[in-house]
Design a protein around this motif. Structure first.
Motif, short mmCIF file in Angstrom:
data_model
loop_
_atom_site.label_atom_id
_atom_site.label_comp_id
_atom_site.label_asym_id
_atom_site.label_seq_id
_atom_site.Cartn_x
_atom_site.Cartn_y
_atom_site.Cartn_z
N HIS A 344 26.63 38.68 11.65
CA HIS A 344 27.70 38.99 12.60
C HIS A 344 28.44 37.70 13.00
O HIS A 344 29.67 37.64 13.04
CB HIS A 344 27.11 39.68 13.83
N LYS A 347 30.53 36.59 10.14
CA LYS A 347 31.69 37.48 9.96
C LYS A 347 32.75 37.23 11.03
O LYS A 347 33.95 37.22 10.75
CB LYS A 347 31.21 38.94 10.01
N LEU A 364 36.90 40.26 5.22
CA LEU A 364 36.21 41.29 6.01
C LEU A 364 35.56 42.33 5.09
O LEU A 364 34.43 42.75 5.32
CB LEU A 364 37.20 41.99 6.95
N PHE A 367 32.37 41.02 3.70
CA PHE A 367 31.27 41.07 4.66
C PHE A 367 30.76 42.50 4.85
O PHE A 367 29.57 42.71 5.04
CB PHE A 367 31.70 40.46 6.01
N ASP A 368 31.67 43.45 4.79
CA ASP A 368 31.21 44.84 4.92
C ASP A 368 30.26 45.17 3.78
O ASP A 368 29.26 45.83 3.97
CB ASP A 368 32.40 45.80 4.91
#
Ligand code: 6MZ
Length: 375
Positions: A344, A347, A364, A367-368
């Motif tokens: 987290h 990210k 993003l 990272f997902d």
């Protein structure tokens, strides 16, 4: 040193965790092996004595003062355009091997008539290194379809999480140009104008760095203000030494990011927290240079607990014998963050990059996918 099984797992997780590095000085990331190689070459032609420098290069702990002495030596050894390109390429490879998906490198453009180097040709040499790496270097990490990940992660084959090395396996690199605190008003302005002019080539902002005991902030203000007027992001090294007047002025300037912030008085601390300006935390650098006494009392903890925007960075991994994965490991082991919290943290750093919105969205998405693999 023997690690316990739990620690070993954490080391591996930190290594594989996708990461965003926003505070890394190019010449501070140079591999010690390359430094020794360059010193050896000079030794052979009688330009310097390797034995004088070997201990300096290989030393792990150094004061801030020794650190800047080493930079002076590094700058003597890295005057050549070809060497600058090589360092850049190697540095990017090193970060990529640490699962860094987005790297904002910073470097001070150098002018050296003796070798026909202008600030512009220096930056071009760095950009050549970035291009060379980008063209050929797939990221070997979390996403890179390593057999062990893909073979055991059938779930990655679902439509939204297909393993595709070409699409998602690259490290994205952007550049900040640094103003060195030794520079003049004109020198600082030249750097900022150059950065602005070359922004279409991946230069995304300005940094103010250099020996914090040298120079006056006011010298750089016209150049930094000019950058700000163009809407060009600015990151400042701040409070690496106690200097309340300068810290006040820097906070009032409202830069886009601040590095270090080791010596803040209570009122400045409150202003920082209210400002919401993201802080680049360089744990090992601060400990090694004695800016902070121990990791336990490092202000990362106060910033994190106050929910202040922070990004974990290395500063000068070649100088301080660290890696970005190790910095995450230190955060986890000293402050008790678990892997999802580390992810987290990493990210969140996407928000603080100087990348454009399109690239931020791409990051993003990466990272997902990582969250998906971690589950
Ligand atoms: C302030 C630092 C730094 O620009 O030649 N630099 N400035 N504080 C620090 N903390 C330890 N570490 C590095 O990279 C080396 C230069 O980065 C800055 C200094 O100006 C140093 O000369 P480049 O690529």
């Amino acid at each position: 040193m023997m690690l316990e099984a739990g620690e070993e797992r954490l080391v591996r997780a930190c290594q594989r965790l996708p990461k965003v590095e926003l505070h890394a000085h190019l010449n501070g990331c140079i591999r010690p092996s390359l430094l020794l190689e360059l010193a050896e070459e000079r030794d052979i032609v009688g330009q310097l004595s390797l034995s004088d420098f070997k201990d300096v290069i290989l030393k792990e702990d150094r004061s801030l003062e020794e650190c800047f002495k080493l930079f002076a030596l590094i700058h003597i050894l890295t005057t050549d355009h070809g060497i600058i390109t090589r360092i850049t390429k190697e540095v990017i490879e090193d970060f990529a091997s640490e699962s860094v998906v987005y790297l904002e490198l910073r470097t001070t453009p150098k002018h050296n008539e003796k070798v026909g180097m202008s600030k512009r040709s220096y930056v071009e040499a760095v950009l050549a290194g970035i291009r060379a790496t980008d063209a050929a270097f797939p990221l070997e990490s979390f996403f890179a379809c390593e057999e062990k990940i893909c073979a055991s992660s059938a779930t990655m084959e679902t439509p939204n999480h297909r393993c595709d090395e070409k699409k998602i396996g690259r490290i994205h690199v952007r550049l900040l140009l640094s103003i060195d605190r030794r520079e003049s008003v004109e020198g600082a302005m030249e750097t900022v104008r150059l950065a602005w002019e070359m922004r279409h080539l991946g230069i995304v902002g300005i940094d103010l760095s250099g020996d914090p005991c040298i120079g006056d902030w006011k010298t750089f203000l016209p150049a930094l203000t000019w950058a700000k007027e163009q809407g060009f992001p600015v990151a400042l090294h701040c409070a690496e030494v106690p200097n309340p007047t300068e810290v006040e002025a820097m906070l009032a300037f409202r830069p886009d990011r601040l590095g270090h912030v080791c010596f803040l008085e209570d009122s400045e601390w409150s202003k920082l927290l209210t400002s919401g300006i993201p802080v680049e935390v360089c744990l090992t650098s601060n400990i090694r240079t004695n800016r902070v006494q121990s990791i336990e009392v490092h202000h990362f903890s106060a910033l994190y607990n106050a929910n202040h925007p922070v990004v974990i960075c290395t500063d000068d991994p070649g100088i301080f014998s660290t890696t970005i994965s190790r910095e995450y490991f230190l955060i986890a082991s000293h402050f008790g963050l678990k892997v999802p919290e580390l992810l987290h943290l990493s990210k969140k750093a996407i928000d603080f990059t100087f990348a454009d919105e399109k690239l931020k969205k791409t990051l993003l998405r990466l990272f997902d996918q990582a969250e998906y693999v971690l589950d």
